[in-house]
Design a protein around this motif. Structure first.
Motif, PDB file in Angstrom:
ATOM      1  N   THR A   1       0.926  -0.681  -0.202  1.00  0.00           N
ATOM      2  CA  THR A   1       0.117   0.051   0.177  1.00  0.00           C
ATOM      3  C   THR A   1       1.082   1.487  -0.301  1.00  0.00           C
ATOM      4  O   THR A   1       0.250   1.979  -0.550  1.00  0.00           O
ATOM      5  CB  THR A   1      -0.666   0.068   1.463  1.00  0.00           C
ATOM      6  N   PHE A   2       2.439   0.901   0.654  1.00  0.00           N
ATOM      7  CA  PHE A   2       2.920   2.806   0.255  1.00  0.00           C
ATOM      8  C   PHE A   2       3.460   2.948  -1.276  1.00  0.00           C
ATOM      9  O   PHE A   2       2.976   3.598  -1.220  1.00  0.00           O
ATOM     10  CB  PHE A   2       4.249   2.450   1.069  1.00  0.00           C
ATOM     11  N   TYR A   3       3.663   1.620  -1.793  1.00  0.00           N
ATOM     12  CA  TYR A   3       3.970   2.200  -3.173  1.00  0.00           C
ATOM     13  C   TYR A   3       3.469   1.722  -4.353  1.00  0.00           C
ATOM     14  O   TYR A   3       2.177   0.660  -4.339  1.00  0.00           O
ATOM     15  CB  TYR A   3       5.410   0.863  -3.162  1.00  0.00           C
ATOM     16  N   SER A   4       2.550   2.726  -5.006  1.00  0.00           N
ATOM     17  CA  SER A   4       2.045   3.225  -6.170  1.00  0.00           C
ATOM     18  C   SER A   4       1.715   2.009  -6.872  1.00  0.00           C
ATOM     19  O   SER A   4       0.707   2.057  -7.641  1.00  0.00           O
ATOM     20  CB  SER A   4       1.373   4.348  -6.652  1.00  0.00           C
ATOM     21  N   PHE A   5       3.186   1.191  -6.859  1.00  0.00           N
ATOM     22  CA  PHE A   5       3.162  -0.039  -8.239  1.00  0.00           C
ATOM     23  C   PHE A   5       2.281  -0.816  -8.228  1.00  0.00           C
ATOM     24  O   PHE A   5       1.598  -1.771  -9.065  1.00  0.00           O
ATOM     25  CB  PHE A   5       4.906  -0.081  -8.694  1.00  0.00           C
ATOM     26  N   PHE A   6       2.245  -1.462  -6.510  1.00  0.00           N
ATOM     27  CA  PHE A   6       1.340  -2.291  -6.070  1.00  0.00           C
ATOM     28  C   PHE A   6      -0.118  -2.236  -6.069  1.00  0.00           C
ATOM     29  O   PHE A   6      -0.444  -1.030  -5.757  1.00  0.00           O
ATOM     30  CB  PHE A   6       2.143  -2.723  -4.981  1.00  0.00           C
TER      31      PHE A   6
ATOM     32  N   HIS B   1      -6.179  -3.561 -20.197  1.00  0.00           N
ATOM     33  CA  HIS B   1      -4.985  -2.768 -21.003  1.00  0.00           C
ATOM     34  C   HIS B   1      -5.623  -1.043 -19.308  1.00  0.00           C
ATOM     35  O   HIS B   1      -6.102  -0.752 -19.697  1.00  0.00           O
ATOM     36  CB  HIS B   1      -5.645  -2.195 -22.453  1.00  0.00           C
ATOM     37  N   PRO B   2      -4.271  -1.434 -19.034  1.00  0.00           N
ATOM     38  CA  PRO B   2      -4.928  -0.202 -17.755  1.00  0.00           C
ATOM     39  C   PRO B   2      -4.186   0.690 -17.932  1.00  0.00           C
ATOM     40  O   PRO B   2      -3.748   1.338 -18.668  1.00  0.00           O
ATOM     41  CB  PRO B   2      -3.598  -0.806 -17.428  1.00  0.00           C
ATOM     42  N   ILE B   3      -5.435   1.998 -17.660  1.00  0.00           N
ATOM     43  CA  ILE B   3      -5.847   3.296 -18.412  1.00  0.00           C
ATOM     44  C   ILE B   3      -5.247   3.861 -16.955  1.00  0.00           C
ATOM     45  O   ILE B   3      -5.321   4.075 -15.862  1.00  0.00           O
ATOM     46  CB  ILE B   3      -6.532   4.002 -18.812  1.00  0.00           C
ATOM     47  N   SER B   4      -3.944   4.737 -17.096  1.00  0.00           N
ATOM     48  CA  SER B   4      -3.281   5.719 -15.713  1.00  0.00           C
ATOM     49  C   SER B   4      -3.731   6.759 -16.386  1.00  0.00           C
ATOM     50  O   SER B   4      -2.714   7.312 -17.090  1.00  0.00           O
ATOM     51  CB  SER B   4      -1.318   5.668 -15.564  1.00  0.00           C
ATOM     52  N   VAL B   5      -3.961   8.278 -15.986  1.00  0.00           N
ATOM     53  CA  VAL B   5      -4.305   9.686 -16.058  1.00  0.00           C
ATOM     54  C   VAL B   5      -2.887   9.826 -15.450  1.00  0.00           C
ATOM     55  O   VAL B   5      -3.357  10.412 -14.012  1.00  0.00           O
ATOM     56  CB  VAL B   5      -5.594   9.901 -15.960  1.00  0.00           C
ATOM     57  N   CYS B   6      -2.569  11.375 -16.073  1.00  0.00           N
ATOM     58  CA  CYS B   6      -1.616  12.426 -15.180  1.00  0.00           C
ATOM     59  C   CYS B   6      -3.020  12.975 -13.827  1.00  0.00           C
ATOM     60  O   CYS B   6      -3.070  13.623 -14.871  1.00  0.00           O
ATOM     61  CB  CYS B   6      -0.503  12.518 -16.010  1.00  0.00           C
ATOM     62  N   MET B   7      -2.352  13.405 -13.282  1.00  0.00           N
ATOM     63  CA  MET B   7      -3.183  14.321 -12.217  1.00  0.00           C
ATOM     64  C   MET B   7      -2.019  15.292 -11.484  1.00  0.00           C
ATOM     65  O   MET B   7      -2.435  15.886 -10.976  1.00  0.00           O
ATOM     66  CB  MET B   7      -4.410  14.167 -11.521  1.00  0.00           C
TER      67      MET B   7
ATOM     68  N   LEU C   1      -2.210   8.670 -11.803  1.00  0.00           N
ATOM     69  CA  LEU C   1      -0.591   9.443 -11.524  1.00  0.00           C
ATOM     70  C   LEU C   1      -0.592  10.522 -10.557  1.00  0.00           C
ATOM     71  O   LEU C   1      -1.485  11.744 -11.448  1.00  0.00           O
ATOM     72  CB  LEU C   1      -0.113   8.747 -12.498  1.00  0.00           C
ATOM     73  N   ARG C   2       0.099  10.487 -10.400  1.00  0.00           N
ATOM     74  CA  ARG C   2       0.530  12.283  -9.601  1.00  0.00           C
ATOM     75  C   ARG C   2       1.278  13.162 -10.548  1.00  0.00           C
ATOM     76  O   ARG C   2       1.601  14.296 -11.091  1.00  0.00           O
ATOM     77  CB  ARG C   2       1.209  12.436  -8.283  1.00  0.00           C
ATOM     78  N   CYS C   3       2.585  12.526 -11.648  1.00  0.00           N
ATOM     79  CA  CYS C   3       2.983  13.287 -12.668  1.00  0.00           C
ATOM     80  C   CYS C   3       3.471  12.113 -12.917  1.00  0.00           C
ATOM     81  O   CYS C   3       4.551  10.613 -12.350  1.00  0.00           O
ATOM     82  CB  CYS C   3       4.283  13.131 -11.940  1.00  0.00           C
ATOM     83  N   ILE C   4       3.549  12.215 -14.177  1.00  0.00           N
ATOM     84  CA  ILE C   4       4.266  10.571 -15.067  1.00  0.00           C
ATOM     85  C   ILE C   4       6.626  12.125 -15.444  1.00  0.00           C
ATOM     86  O   ILE C   4       6.791  10.626 -15.985  1.00  0.00           O
ATOM     87  CB  ILE C   4       3.504  10.687 -16.692  1.00  0.00           C
ATOM     88  N   GLY C   5       5.745  12.543 -15.762  1.00  0.00           N
ATOM     89  CA  GLY C   5       7.218  13.595 -16.039  1.00  0.00           C
ATOM     90  C   GLY C   5       7.659  13.392 -17.105  1.00  0.00           C
ATOM     91  O   GLY C   5       8.668  13.624 -17.469  1.00  0.00           O
ATOM     92  N   ALA C   6       6.336  14.291 -17.836  1.00  0.00           N
ATOM     93  CA  ALA C   6       6.858  14.183 -19.503  1.00  0.00           C
ATOM     94  C   ALA C   6       5.162  15.648 -19.377  1.00  0.00           C
ATOM     95  O   ALA C   6       5.016  15.547 -20.683  1.00  0.00           O
ATOM     96  CB  ALA C   6       6.307  13.128 -20.496  1.00  0.00           C
ATOM     97  N   CYS C   7       5.352  16.897 -18.599  1.00  0.00           N
ATOM     98  CA  CYS C   7       5.055  17.559 -18.968  1.00  0.00           C
ATOM     99  C   CYS C   7       4.604  18.636 -19.408  1.00  0.00           C
ATOM    100  O   CYS C   7       4.132  19.052 -19.938  1.00  0.00           O
ATOM    101  CB  CYS C   7       5.455  18.486 -17.648  1.00  0.00           C
ATOM    102  N   GLY C   8       5.730  18.594 -20.401  1.00  0.00           N
ATOM    103  CA  GLY C   8       5.724  19.832 -21.734  1.00  0.00           C
ATOM    104  C   GLY C   8       4.743  18.668 -22.792  1.00  0.00           C
ATOM    105  O   GLY C   8       3.567  19.257 -23.924  1.00  0.00           O
ATOM    106  N   MET C   9       4.021  17.099 -22.544  1.00  0.00           N
ATOM    107  CA  MET C   9       2.981  16.718 -23.318  1.00  0.00           C
ATOM    108  C   MET C   9       2.005  17.070 -22.892  1.00  0.00           C
ATOM    109  O   MET C   9       1.080  15.943 -23.049  1.00  0.00           O
ATOM    110  CB  MET C   9       3.390  15.219 -23.494  1.00  0.00           C
ATOM    111  N   ALA C  10       1.453  17.306 -21.336  1.00  0.00           N
ATOM    112  CA  ALA C  10       0.478  17.546 -20.739  1.00  0.00           C
ATOM    113  C   ALA C  10      -0.364  18.112 -21.884  1.00  0.00           C
ATOM    114  O   ALA C  10      -0.577  18.377 -22.375  1.00  0.00           O
ATOM    115  CB  ALA C  10       0.731  18.475 -19.676  1.00  0.00           C
TER     116      ALA C  10
END
Length: 159
Positions: free
Chosen positions: A67-72, A80-86, A124-133
């Motif tokens: 529960t600590f690590y969001s990957f698990f 097809h898991p969908i993740s939306v960057c927020m 997700l909290r951040c994917i790290g590709a903010c220029g493509m937001a």
């Protein structure tokens, strides 16, 4: 059902072999959890109990790590898991609107999987590709500068 039981039995056997072949079990919980999640797709209680028993770790500690690590995850994900960057850049550029469109199109809420098991939605909290937001990920594929009107078309790629 018998085939499913044999399949699970084989997966537990494979996980047991993986754990047994570790040089040391100290500090290897995360590696084992990654392996188990790759195999089972998620980490249900029965898998957590198995790992705890094989590694001599209390299930409460295992659950704490999961529960600590969001990957698990403890719930099954869609094919097809969908993740939306927020993250801030995505949010400011409309990711909430995209998330709302995804939940409307698929008929599920964040954290849920469609009845057919095809899609699940998470944030997700951040994917790290903010220029493509704003960004969404479906599996390993990243979609940048997504607009709500594109959601239906993007989902069709996975039919």
């Amino acid at each position: 059902m018998n085939c499913e039981n044999n399949y699970k039995k084989n997966m537990f056997s494979e996980l047991d072999t993986f754990i047994s072949e570790l040089e040391t079990k100290d500090g290897e919980l995360i590696s084992v959890l990654h392996k188990a999640q790759d195999m089972f797709g998620y980490l249900p209680v029965e898998v957590q109990e198995f790992i705890g028993e094989k590694m001599g770790i209390p299930i409460s500690e295992i659950y704490g790590v999961i529960t600590f690590y969001s990957f698990f995850t403890t719930t099954p994900k869609g094919e097809h898991p969908i993740s939306v960057c927020m993250g801030t850049a995505c949010y400011v550029n409309g990711s909430e609107t995209i998330l709302n469109e995804l939940t409307r199109e698929l008929g599920v809420k964040v954290g849920e999987t469609t009845n057919d098991g095809k899609f699940s939605i998470d944030v997700l909290r951040c994917i790290g590709a903010c220029g493509m937001a704003p960004i969404i990920k479906i599996g390993n594929k990243t979609y940048g500068r997504v607009e709500a009107e594109q959601v239906k078309h993007i989902l069709k790629e996975y039919e």
